[in-house]
Scaffold this motif. Structure first.
Motif, PDB file in Angstrom:
ATOM      1  N   PHE A 125      -5.410  30.072 -31.917  1.00  0.00           N
ATOM      2  CA  PHE A 125      -4.743  31.199 -31.265  1.00  0.00           C
ATOM      3  C   PHE A 125      -4.780  32.452 -32.136  1.00  0.00           C
ATOM      4  N   SER A 126      -4.805  32.267 -33.457  1.00  0.00           N
ATOM      5  CA  SER A 126      -4.826  33.426 -34.355  1.00  0.00           C
ATOM      6  C   SER A 126      -6.109  34.234 -34.180  1.00  0.00           C
ATOM      7  N   VAL A 127      -7.205  33.566 -33.824  1.00  0.00           N
ATOM      8  CA  VAL A 127      -8.463  34.275 -33.576  1.00  0.00           C
ATOM      9  C   VAL A 127      -8.316  35.163 -32.341  1.00  0.00           C
ATOM     10  N   ILE A 128      -7.714  34.620 -31.287  1.00  0.00           N
ATOM     11  CA  ILE A 128      -7.499  35.408 -30.070  1.00  0.00           C
ATOM     12  C   ILE A 128      -6.561  36.572 -30.359  1.00  0.00           C
ATOM     13  N   ARG A 129      -5.522  36.319 -31.147  1.00  0.00           N
ATOM     14  CA  ARG A 129      -4.581  37.382 -31.513  1.00  0.00           C
ATOM     15  C   ARG A 129      -5.295  38.514 -32.247  1.00  0.00           C
ATOM     16  N   ASP A 130      -6.181  38.146 -33.168  1.00  0.00           N
ATOM     17  CA  ASP A 130      -6.919  39.155 -33.928  1.00  0.00           C
ATOM     18  C   ASP A 130      -7.808  40.001 -33.020  1.00  0.00           C
ATOM     19  N   ILE A 131      -8.459  39.359 -32.061  1.00  0.00           N
ATOM     20  CA  ILE A 131      -9.349  40.081 -31.158  1.00  0.00           C
ATOM     21  C   ILE A 131      -8.553  41.048 -30.274  1.00  0.00           C
ATOM     22  N   ILE A 132      -7.414  40.603 -29.754  1.00  0.00           N
ATOM     23  CA  ILE A 132      -6.579  41.493 -28.934  1.00  0.00           C
ATOM     24  C   ILE A 132      -6.054  42.647 -29.782  1.00  0.00           C
ATOM     25  N   ASN A 133      -5.605  42.352 -30.999  1.00  0.00           N
ATOM     26  CA  ASN A 133      -5.106  43.414 -31.884  1.00  0.00           C
ATOM     27  C   ASN A 133      -6.211  44.410 -32.246  1.00  0.00           C
ATOM     28  N   ASP A 134      -7.432  43.908 -32.426  1.00  0.00           N
ATOM     29  CA  ASP A 134      -8.567  44.811 -32.683  1.00  0.00           C
ATOM     30  C   ASP A 134      -8.769  45.753 -31.499  1.00  0.00           C
ATOM     31  N   GLY A 135      -8.632  45.197 -30.280  1.00  0.00           N
ATOM     32  CA  GLY A 135      -8.771  46.023 -29.082  1.00  0.00           C
ATOM     33  C   GLY A 135      -7.681  47.060 -28.966  1.00  0.00           C
ATOM     34  N   ILE A 136      -6.469  46.710 -29.404  1.00  0.00           N
ATOM     35  CA  ILE A 136      -5.351  47.662 -29.392  1.00  0.00           C
ATOM     36  C   ILE A 136      -5.601  48.782 -30.403  1.00  0.00           C
ATOM     37  N   VAL A 146       1.067  40.591 -27.319  1.00  0.00           N
ATOM     38  CA  VAL A 146      -0.117  39.795 -27.636  1.00  0.00           C
ATOM     39  C   VAL A 146       0.159  38.300 -27.473  1.00  0.00           C
ATOM     40  N   GLU A 147       1.285  37.862 -28.008  1.00  0.00           N
ATOM     41  CA  GLU A 147       1.583  36.426 -27.989  1.00  0.00           C
ATOM     42  C   GLU A 147       1.749  35.898 -26.560  1.00  0.00           C
ATOM     43  N   LEU A 148       2.460  36.651 -25.720  1.00  0.00           N
ATOM     44  CA  LEU A 148       2.653  36.192 -24.344  1.00  0.00           C
ATOM     45  C   LEU A 148       1.367  36.308 -23.529  1.00  0.00           C
ATOM     46  N   THR A 149       0.471  37.182 -23.928  1.00  0.00           N
ATOM     47  CA  THR A 149      -0.842  37.257 -23.280  1.00  0.00           C
ATOM     48  C   THR A 149      -1.605  35.954 -23.518  1.00  0.00           C
ATOM     49  N   ILE A 150      -1.544  35.455 -24.755  1.00  0.00           N
ATOM     50  CA  ILE A 150      -2.204  34.186 -25.086  1.00  0.00           C
ATOM     51  C   ILE A 150      -1.546  33.038 -24.331  1.00  0.00           C
ATOM     52  N   VAL A 151      -0.209  33.033 -24.284  1.00  0.00           N
ATOM     53  CA  VAL A 151       0.520  31.992 -23.545  1.00  0.00           C
ATOM     54  C   VAL A 151       0.116  32.004 -22.073  1.00  0.00           C
ATOM     55  N   SER A 152      -0.025  33.187 -21.493  1.00  0.00           N
ATOM     56  CA  SER A 152      -0.400  33.307 -20.077  1.00  0.00           C
ATOM     57  C   SER A 152      -1.780  32.715 -19.830  1.00  0.00           C
ATOM     58  N   MET A 153      -2.708  32.977 -20.733  1.00  0.00           N
ATOM     59  CA  MET A 153      -4.071  32.477 -20.581  1.00  0.00           C
ATOM     60  C   MET A 153      -4.114  30.952 -20.701  1.00  0.00           C
ATOM     61  N   ILE A 154      -3.594  30.431 -21.806  1.00  0.00           N
ATOM     62  CA  ILE A 154      -3.639  28.994 -22.053  1.00  0.00           C
ATOM     63  C   ILE A 154      -2.791  28.247 -21.030  1.00  0.00           C
TER      64      ILE A 154
END
Length: 204
Positions: A125-136, A146-154
């Motif tokens: 999940f930390s990889v996904i978090r990094d990618i979303i934060n890079d986009g931000i 970011v965290e709830l975005t990952i929760v929504s996907m998974i």
């Protein structure tokens, strides 16, 4: 051709998914795998260590792919699309494993498994978090949770696969657990929906 160790892991995965960890004996596992008890002891030591090896075995594939996606010279949106496609594909094709994870995390009966599962999942999940934060940071994405975005996907993917009965009800289809995870149209529908929903939410 898979080796003996991997064969035992795959057999254990099917039994744990069907009967649970507690409901599966080492003797039953050995009979199903066509090996003797000494073979399980040789490769894993105990049923608990076999479970730990199974978790690491399945999680390793996901981690390698996520690292590969993160390193690509493409936009954050394109990376998220690849991640969604990969997560949907992996969870659908390894539905038995994800039922095991869901059961262990839900029941909270074995702290050693919960710790291992959580640690491995958080690395991914930390990889996904990094990618979303890079986009931000690059202004490609909005400043989202970011965290709830990952929760929504998974959570969406897991719900479809683990709760196959409810999924069939919602899709107005006769319940067939195997069909839910093997029908490519379901997999494509989930991927398309998640990409449309999450990218509409993420992008400015």
């Amino acid at each position: 051709m898979i080796d003996k160790r991997e064969h035992i892991l795959i057999t254990a995965e099917a039994l744990f998914a069907e009967k649970g960890f507690e409901g599966t004996s080492v003797r039953e596992l050995c009979a199903k795998a066509g090996v003797n008890v000494a073979m399980v002891s040789y490769y894993f030591g105990s049923k608990e260590q076999l479970m730990e090896a199974l978790i690491e075995f399945r999680s390793g594939f996901m981690r390698e792919k996520l690292d590969e996606i993160r390193k690509q010279s493409i936009s954050a949106s394109e990376k998220m699309e690849l991640i969604i496609d990969h997560y949907v594909s992996r969870i659908f094709s390894n539905s038995q494993y994800h039922r095991i994870l869901h059961r262990e995390l839900s029941l909270q009966q074995r702290s050693q498994f919960n710790s291992i599962i959580s640690k491995l999942l958080m690395v991914n999940f930390s990889v996904i978090r990094d990618i979303i934060n890079d986009g931000i940071e690059s202004k490609e994405f909005k400043n989202v949770d970011v965290e709830l975005t990952i929760v929504s996907m998974i959570g969406t993917i897991t719900q479809v696969v683990v709760s196959s009965f409810l999924t069939c009800k919602l899709l107005n289809e006769k319940h067939n657990e195997l069909m839910v995870v093997t029908d490519k149209s379901h997999q494509q529908r989930v991927s398309k929906h998640l990409k449309e929903m999450l990218l509409a939410y993420l992008k400015k």
